[in-house]
Every structure is written in structure tokens, then in C-alpha cells.
Motif scaffolding. Structure first.
Motif, mmCIF file in Angstrom:
data_model
loop_
_atom_site.group_PDB
_atom_site.id
_atom_site.type_symbol
_atom_site.label_atom_id
_atom_site.label_comp_id
_atom_site.label_asym_id
_atom_site.label_seq_id
_atom_site.Cartn_x
_atom_site.Cartn_y
_atom_site.Cartn_z
ATOM 1 N N LEU A 77 0.830 -1.319 0.103
ATOM 2 C CA LEU A 77 0.028 0.193 0.069
ATOM 3 C C LEU A 77 0.814 1.294 0.131
ATOM 4 O O LEU A 77 0.491 2.208 -0.741
ATOM 5 C CB LEU A 77 -0.782 -0.001 1.214
ATOM 6 C CG LEU A 77 -2.179 -0.851 1.094
ATOM 7 C CD1 LEU A 77 -3.012 -0.801 2.647
ATOM 8 C CD2 LEU A 77 -2.848 -0.729 -0.142
ATOM 9 N N LYS A 78 1.970 1.390 0.556
ATOM 10 C CA LYS A 78 2.887 2.351 0.863
ATOM 11 C C LYS A 78 3.356 2.819 -0.388
ATOM 12 O O LYS A 78 3.489 3.734 -1.128
ATOM 13 C CB LYS A 78 3.944 2.239 1.996
ATOM 14 C CG LYS A 78 3.164 2.523 3.411
ATOM 15 C CD LYS A 78 4.586 2.422 4.287
ATOM 16 C CE LYS A 78 4.056 2.627 5.773
ATOM 17 N NZ LYS A 78 5.366 2.407 6.770
ATOM 18 N N GLN A 79 3.653 1.630 -1.181
ATOM 19 C CA GLN A 79 4.638 1.308 -2.488
ATOM 20 C C GLN A 79 3.499 2.185 -3.457
ATOM 21 O O GLN A 79 3.909 3.016 -4.166
ATOM 22 C CB GLN A 79 5.044 0.310 -2.869
ATOM 23 C CG GLN A 79 5.830 0.405 -4.235
ATOM 24 C CD GLN A 79 6.530 -0.979 -4.609
ATOM 25 O OE1 GLN A 79 6.107 -2.038 -3.722
ATOM 26 N NE2 GLN A 79 6.880 -1.112 -5.807
ATOM 27 N N GLU A 80 2.195 1.843 -3.492
ATOM 28 C CA GLU A 80 1.127 2.179 -4.247
ATOM 29 C C GLU A 80 0.852 3.564 -4.068
ATOM 30 O O GLU A 80 0.864 4.307 -5.092
ATOM 31 C CB GLU A 80 -0.185 1.154 -4.282
ATOM 32 C CG GLU A 80 0.217 -0.040 -4.936
ATOM 33 C CD GLU A 80 0.482 -0.117 -6.330
ATOM 34 O OE1 GLU A 80 0.094 0.494 -7.195
ATOM 35 O OE2 GLU A 80 1.416 -0.733 -6.886
ATOM 36 N N ALA A 81 0.824 3.953 -2.744
ATOM 37 C CA ALA A 81 0.569 5.245 -2.555
ATOM 38 C C ALA A 81 1.682 6.221 -3.093
ATOM 39 O O ALA A 81 1.230 7.272 -3.468
ATOM 40 C CB ALA A 81 0.379 5.569 -1.220
ATOM 41 N N GLY A 82 2.858 5.923 -2.928
ATOM 42 C CA GLY A 82 3.837 6.795 -3.524
ATOM 43 C C GLY A 82 4.139 6.510 -4.899
ATOM 44 O O GLY A 82 4.077 7.923 -5.549
ATOM 45 N N ASN A 83 3.383 5.680 -5.794
ATOM 46 C CA ASN A 83 3.378 5.550 -6.940
ATOM 47 C C ASN A 83 2.223 6.501 -7.538
ATOM 48 O O ASN A 83 2.109 7.237 -8.574
ATOM 49 C CB ASN A 83 3.073 4.304 -7.722
ATOM 50 C CG ASN A 83 4.337 3.248 -7.590
ATOM 51 O OD1 ASN A 83 5.366 3.730 -7.435
ATOM 52 N ND2 ASN A 83 4.202 1.966 -7.582
ATOM 53 N N LEU A 84 1.022 6.464 -7.010
ATOM 54 C CA LEU A 84 -0.105 7.462 -7.048
ATOM 55 C C LEU A 84 0.249 8.743 -6.878
ATOM 56 O O LEU A 84 -0.277 9.709 -7.575
ATOM 57 C CB LEU A 84 -1.273 6.856 -6.304
ATOM 58 C CG LEU A 84 -2.257 5.588 -6.761
ATOM 59 C CD1 LEU A 84 -3.013 5.251 -5.753
ATOM 60 C CD2 LEU A 84 -2.572 5.796 -8.108
ATOM 61 N N SER A 85 0.983 9.104 -5.865
ATOM 62 C CA SER A 85 1.387 10.502 -5.482
ATOM 63 C C SER A 85 2.165 10.980 -6.800
ATOM 64 O O SER A 85 2.079 12.189 -7.009
ATOM 65 C CB SER A 85 2.319 10.428 -4.319
ATOM 66 O OG SER A 85 1.272 10.347 -3.323
#
Length: 114
Positions: free
Chosen positions: A96-104
Motif C-alpha cells: 500500500l505504501k508503495q502504491e500510494a507513492g506511485n499514485l502520488s
């Protein structure tokens, strides 16, 4: 003949005394036998009571040992499952943290190069 009669009377008295002594010894022996027979009966009764109690304690102990083994198995399985949940949660959080970073990064306005 008076001497013989006196000797005979002496022997008779000694014989009666010996027989009375034997009777006394027999009576004392009978008393001891009766005491030991009573003690044997008490001990046999106690053995019966203790054997019954031992049987009940053994049954209870067997049941408790079985219950403890079941509890230990359940605890081990629960701890293993909980450990897997923690590992999965950690993996999920990392994804989730990785995906949130990618989305940001994907939603940031692009800077124009001058």
C-alpha cells in the motif's frame, strides 16, 4: 509312702502350673492374633479405599493431560496463524505504501522544463 505321695503332689502341682502357664501363653497369643487380624482387615480396607482413590486420580490426570495437550496444540496453531496474519499485514502495508507513492507521483503536476 508319704515321701512318694509328697513327690507325687509336688509333680502334680508343677504339672498344673505348667498347664496353666501354657493356657496363659495361648491366651496371650490369641489376643495378639486377634489384634493382627483386626489390623489386617483395617489395612485391607485402607488399601481398597486408596486403590479406588488412585484410580479416580489416574482417570482425572489422564483427562487433564489430554486437555492440556489439546490446549497446547490450539495455542501453537493460533500463534502460527497470528504470525502469518502479522506477516501478511506487513506485506500489505508495504504494498500500500508503495502504491500510494506511485499514485502520488502519478498525480503530481508535471514540471515543465525551460
Amino acid at each position: 509312702m508319704t515321701q512318694q505321695a509328697a513327690a507325687l503332689q509336688t509333680y502334680n502341682n508343677e504339672l498344673v502350673k505348667c498347664i496353666e502357664d501354657l493356657h496363659s501363653r495361648r491366651d496371650e497369643l490369641n489376643r495378639q492374633i486377634n489384634q493382627e487380624e483386626e489390623e489386617r482387615e483395617r489395612l485391607q480396607h485402607d488399601i481398597g479405599v486408596l486403590t479406588e482413590k488412585l484410580s479416580r486420580v489416574n482417570d482425572s490426570l489422564t483427562h487433564r493431560l489430554s486437555t492440556r495437550a489439546t490446549l497446547e496444540r490450539t495455542i501453537a496453531e493460533s500463534q502460527a496463524a497470528y504470525t502469518k496474519i502479522l506477516e501478511s499485514s506487513q506485506s500489505l502495508l508495504s504494498v500500500l505504501k508503495q502504491e500510494a507513492g506511485n499514485l502520488s507521483r502519478a498525480t503530481e503536476p508535471r514540471r515543465r522544463d525551460h
